[in-house]
Design a protein around this motif. Sequence first.
Motif, PDB file in Angstrom:
ATOM      1  N   PRO A  87       5.942   5.223  -9.073  1.00  0.00           N
ATOM      2  CA  PRO A  87       5.248   6.512  -9.010  1.00  0.00           C
ATOM      3  C   PRO A  87       5.544   7.246  -7.703  1.00  0.00           C
ATOM      4  CG  PRO A  87       3.761   4.788  -9.777  1.00  0.00           C
ATOM      5  CD  PRO A  87       5.008   4.098  -9.310  1.00  0.00           C
ATOM      6  N   PRO A  88       5.809   8.542  -7.759  1.00  0.00           N
ATOM      7  CA  PRO A  88       6.163   9.302  -6.548  1.00  0.00           C
ATOM      8  C   PRO A  88       5.132   9.202  -5.444  1.00  0.00           C
ATOM      9  CG  PRO A  88       6.549  10.622  -8.521  1.00  0.00           C
ATOM     10  CD  PRO A  88       5.846   9.388  -8.970  1.00  0.00           C
ATOM     11  N   GLU A  89       3.855   9.107  -5.812  1.00  0.00           N
ATOM     12  CA  GLU A  89       2.810   9.085  -4.798  1.00  0.00           C
ATOM     13  C   GLU A  89       2.798   7.798  -3.974  1.00  0.00           C
ATOM     14  OE1 GLU A  89       0.913   7.807  -8.750  1.00  0.00           O
ATOM     15  OE2 GLU A  89       2.343   9.339  -8.044  1.00  0.00           O
ATOM     16  N   ASP A 148       0.821  -1.216   0.000  1.00  0.00           N
ATOM     17  CA  ASP A 148       0.000   0.000   0.000  1.00  0.00           C
ATOM     18  C   ASP A 148       0.852   1.263   0.000  1.00  0.00           C
ATOM     19  OD1 ASP A 148      -2.691  -1.201   0.249  1.00  0.00           O
ATOM     20  OD2 ASP A 148      -1.938  -1.899   2.178  1.00  0.00           O
ATOM     21  N   ARG A 149       1.919   1.266   0.777  1.00  0.00           N
ATOM     22  CA  ARG A 149       2.757   2.454   0.866  1.00  0.00           C
ATOM     23  C   ARG A 149       4.208   2.030   1.059  1.00  0.00           C
ATOM     24  NH1 ARG A 149       0.606   7.037   2.520  1.00  0.00           N
ATOM     25  NH2 ARG A 149      -1.124   6.140   1.371  1.00  0.00           N
ATOM     26  N   LEU A 150       5.077   2.669   0.304  1.00  0.00           N
ATOM     27  CA  LEU A 150       6.513   2.441   0.404  1.00  0.00           C
ATOM     28  C   LEU A 150       7.138   3.570   1.209  1.00  0.00           C
ATOM     29  CD1 LEU A 150       6.922   1.499  -3.325  1.00  0.00           C
ATOM     30  CD2 LEU A 150       7.529  -0.046  -1.451  1.00  0.00           C
ATOM     31  N   ILE A 151       8.055   3.208   2.101  1.00  0.00           N
ATOM     32  CA  ILE A 151       8.777   4.183   2.912  1.00  0.00           C
ATOM     33  C   ILE A 151      10.244   4.141   2.516  1.00  0.00           C
ATOM     34  CG2 ILE A 151       9.505   4.810   5.247  1.00  0.00           C
ATOM     35  CD1 ILE A 151       6.957   3.533   6.304  1.00  0.00           C
ATOM     36  N   ALA A 152      10.837   5.298   2.309  1.00  0.00           N
ATOM     37  CA  ALA A 152      12.276   5.407   2.092  1.00  0.00           C
ATOM     38  C   ALA A 152      12.907   6.043   3.317  1.00  0.00           C
ATOM     39  CB  ALA A 152      12.571   6.258   0.851  1.00  0.00           C
ATOM     40  N   VAL A 193      17.356   7.874  -1.237  1.00  0.00           N
ATOM     41  CA  VAL A 193      16.884   6.519  -1.486  1.00  0.00           C
ATOM     42  C   VAL A 193      15.605   6.554  -2.309  1.00  0.00           C
ATOM     43  CG1 VAL A 193      15.821   4.515  -0.362  1.00  0.00           C
ATOM     44  CG2 VAL A 193      17.987   5.409   0.492  1.00  0.00           C
ATOM     45  N   ARG A 194      14.672   7.403  -1.916  1.00  0.00           N
ATOM     46  CA  ARG A 194      13.389   7.491  -2.634  1.00  0.00           C
ATOM     47  C   ARG A 194      13.600   7.838  -4.102  1.00  0.00           C
ATOM     48  NH1 ARG A 194      10.814  11.950  -3.494  1.00  0.00           N
ATOM     49  NH2 ARG A 194      11.848  13.024  -1.769  1.00  0.00           N
TER      50      ARG A 194
END
Length: 374
Positions: A158-160, A139-143, A148-149
């Motif tokens: 996708p940035p979002e 659901d959500r990726l964390i950098a 890193v992101r």
Amino acid sequence: MSLRRSIRLYTPSVDPSGMGVHMLDLVAEFVGTADVSLMARPTHRARWLLDRAAESGARTVSLPSPRDPAFGGSIIDFLRDHPADVFHCHVGTGCENWDGVRLARAAGCPAVVQTQHLPYLVSHPRKRRAYHRAIEEVDRLIAVSDGVRRTYQRIGVPPERFVTVPNGVAPLARRRSREGARRALGLGPDRPVVLTVGRLTHMKGQWHLIDAVAGLVARFPELAVVLLGDGPLRDLLVRQAAALGVLGNVCLPGHRPDARRLLAAADVFVLPSRHKGMPLVALEAMEASLPVAATRVIGSAEVVEDGVTGALVRPGDPVALGAAVARLLADPALRRRQGTAGRRRYEARFTRARMAADTAEVYESVLAGAEVAA
């Protein structure tokens, strides 16, 4: 978190290292207000993670290898018996196995989150495609850093889908005195001491620091350069120091579980890494009020404020690294000023409590979206 959430932290890593410390910090912050479990493989380099999570009050699950037919059932059965609000996967380089994420989704976890601890530096197209397929269930990726992101955005994520939650560390509970730390390392009280901490591997770049030692010793003959840690490059680094005639100035005490308390022995902390996600050891050095000389690479460049809390130099340039360290060794007032500024920067941006609070906000955002979708 206003509600008592059930959080399942998971890593497929066989050598979680700093990633494991990050997970334990989340355990420490969440365990009083949430139902926290940690799931990992009990390899010889990961057993400590399960042991320390249990000591901190988390429920732990020792997983078989993903190649073991029992792997899927062990995760599904656990999540059936202990339903999760959040399944939080932690991975490093982007090459690990993500079966746990898929299984968590199949088990009905409403929020599946994944933290990327290292930049995406894999070039093989097949592995990139595998990564994109794997994150379909997330659901959500964390950098752990903006740098890193950006590496994941460059390969088309996708940035979002991403949010940055910078690493944080807890304040050190029990400190050693400068004299006590030096005695523990066999160092005299008056020697100038440069110290680094990390596995002795190519990624950490310690040979660049040793390349700089000869020039530093010419100005500071009593210099001691301490490399805390062990790894496959140990013998090579010893031979390198001997060939350069500086073996007497280089100290390799090996892996020390009290490495953070030994920071008190140092005048300058050095991080010559080739790349990082966001270096916990640099945050620990700043918490200890040490100036940090680091390479300008992903992660480190967001921690060290050049000219304010230390120095940033081009990676792979021992001359520039040596010059930055020499400036700090030659100027005690500069060391104190930059060390104090580093401590303030740590308190403002890189505490464990802030990291955990930001992570909890990610959980709540995903759970709110899941409720709307339902």
